[in-house]
Design an enzyme around this catalytic site. Structure first.
Site, short mmCIF file in Angstrom:
data_model
loop_
_atom_site.label_atom_id
_atom_site.label_comp_id
_atom_site.label_asym_id
_atom_site.label_seq_id
_atom_site.Cartn_x
_atom_site.Cartn_y
_atom_site.Cartn_z
N ARG A 1 10.61 19.60 0.98
CA ARG A 1 9.27 18.92 0.94
C ARG A 1 8.29 19.93 1.77
NH1 ARG A 1 6.80 12.97 0.79
NH2 ARG A 1 4.88 13.61 0.22
N HIS B 1 0.11 14.69 -2.48
CA HIS B 1 1.02 13.72 -3.39
C HIS B 1 1.19 14.35 -4.55
CE1 HIS B 1 -0.63 10.05 -0.77
NE2 HIS B 1 0.58 10.40 -0.15
N ARG C 1 -5.99 5.39 7.75
CA ARG C 1 -7.00 6.33 7.48
C ARG C 1 -8.47 6.09 6.98
NH1 ARG C 1 -3.00 10.26 4.66
NH2 ARG C 1 -1.19 9.92 6.26
N GLU D 1 9.88 11.38 -5.88
CA GLU D 1 9.55 12.75 -5.12
C GLU D 1 10.81 13.43 -4.95
OE1 GLU D 1 6.63 10.65 -2.66
OE2 GLU D 1 5.62 12.46 -2.75
N ASN E 1 13.12 16.53 3.98
CA ASN E 1 11.53 16.41 4.12
C ASN E 1 11.52 16.08 5.51
OD1 ASN E 1 9.17 15.31 4.19
ND2 ASN E 1 9.52 13.66 3.02
#
Ligand code: AMP
Length: 402
Positions: A91, A180, A241, A386, A7
């Site tokens: 990823r 996601h 965010r 993941e 990743n």
């Protein structure tokens, strides 16, 4: 056979080595500060043995070379040689409209990932660098790209389109993509396994609550809607965010503060969310501590806003799905914060959702059904994984090639 999962971020490379026969993670680690001063690689193997190497890591290729060196080092006994790596799974943040599932990396796929840089300028370049570096280091290595956006490609048009001039969609492909996806699909399938119900016949709402956070409405095994949009800034309130915001605010702040586009992006992506509201931190643990132990009112306001936004999405998704069978919490906050889970689930009795406080209150980081026995909606905590999905997808795609 072993699968290496990578990743690659702009200045980091997370990695995990999987034994697919045993479905076991053999080692997990990270190269940090890639291209910066003070870079290092950390690794922990399945026996809990930890190592850290400091050294100059100028770019992703050097970082991956370091990682491969450690994995094949006799000191840790992880790999006898690089030939033991069956394939590498990456990823990849954005697959645009081109990918509704993971893909074997060939020239066409590389080209598509490159095209999607426009849509994910912060993430796709690093993902691409990782793939190319790996190809340079082991030219015949098989590689698979696992996209964060792929799972959401089943969203119907009425769910993914924004009400902007259609010509702008045609020209720039501006629409909801969602992110996601690997996590939402993993936790939903896992929850159905735990409950022993058919994944393809459920109405599921998933809440991946980490530093970045998003929710997803899944009907009959397909993503129907998700809270992140064209970029990962839409939807829930996150660490830094904003989540959903009236675009009028954007123009107004730019005008009043005389901010250029680049700075306004920083405001909404890096200085907003829980950090912006509370002024304490982007870290949920610190915010909860400030609210509980210091009576910090802004920290409490942040917590109230955070769970209220999630509640609104649950309500909206109940409407979109025509009811909810299963609600799932995951991510650092979803897995570890009983307080947030409780606040989110409060006052949902009218929908038939009731959590069992004795199950919820002490649960951290484990799989468990936390709804009361008589709750119509089953509520679960499912730690996301993941990397396992990336390893499994990679293994399954390359197995079919042989
Ligand atoms: P992630 O991005 O999934 O690693 O999640 C990071 C977030 O999880 C941070 O805001 C952490 O503060 C939060 N987190 C981790 N452990 C806990 C905990 N025990 N209680 C509340 N929040 C937690």
């Amino acid at each position: 056979m072993k699968i290496l999962v990578l990743n690659c971020g702009s200045s980091s490379i997370k990695f995990q080595l999987w034994d697919m026969l045993k479905k076991e993670s053999l080692a997990v680690g990270i190269a940090e500060k890639v291209g910066l001063k003070g870079s290092f690689v950390k690794l922990e193997n399945s026996k809990g043995q930890k190592v850290k190497f400091e050294g100059e890591i100028l770019d992703h290729q050097i970082g991956i070379e370091y990682i491969l060196g450690i994995l094949t080092s006799k000191d840790y006994g992880l790999l006898k040689s690089l030939a033991e790596i069956e394939a590498v799974g990456h990823r990849v943040a954005h697959g645009g409209e081109s990918f509704d599932k993971s893909a074997f990396v060939d020239d066409f796929v590389l080209e598509q990932i490159e095209k999607c840089i426009e849509l994910a300028p912060l993430h796709n370049p690093a993902n691409l660098r990782g793939i190319i570096a790996m190809k340079n280091l082991i030219p015949d290595i098989k590689q698979v790209a696992v996209f964060d956006t792929a799972f959401h490609q089943t969203m119907p048009e009425y769910s993914y389109m924004y009400a902007i001039p259609y010509s702008l969609y045609n020209k720039y492909k501006i629409r909801r993509y969602g992110f996601h996806g690997t996590s939402h699909s993993y936790i939903a399938k896992r929850a159905c396994d735990i409950l022993k119900v058919d994944y393809n016949k459920q109405k599921i709402v998933t809440a991946h609550l980490g530093n970045g956070a998003s929710m997803c409405a899944i009907r009959d095994g397909k993503s129907l809607d998700t809270s992140m949009g064209f970029t990962p800034v839409e939807g829930l309130i996150m660490g830094t965010r904003t989540g959903d915001l009236d675009i009028g605010v954007v123009n107004y702040i730019m005008d009043k503060e005389e901010l250029p586009l680049s700075s306004i992006n920083t405001v909404f992506n890096k200085q907003s969310g829980m950090l912006g509201i509370t002024g304490v931190s982007s870290d949920m643990r610190e915010i909860q501590n400030a609210a509980k132990n210091e009576g910090n009112k802004r920290a409490q306001l942040g917590l109230d806003m955070y769970s209220y936004r999630i509640k609104k999405y649950i309500g909206a998704y109940a409407a979109a799905l025509g009811g909810i069978d299963i609600l799932i919490f995951a991510g650092g906050i979803g897995e570890n914060s009983p307080v947030i889970r409780k606040a989110v689930c409060k006052d949902f009795e009218y929908l038939g959702l009731k959590i069992d406080d004795s199950k919820n209150d002490n649960l951290r980081g484990e799989e468990m059904v936390i709804s009361a026995d008589d709750s119509k909606i089953k509520v679960l905590v499912v730690p996301t994984n993941e990397e396992l999905v990336i390893a499994e997808d990679t293994h399954s795609i390359v197995s079919k090639l042989n």
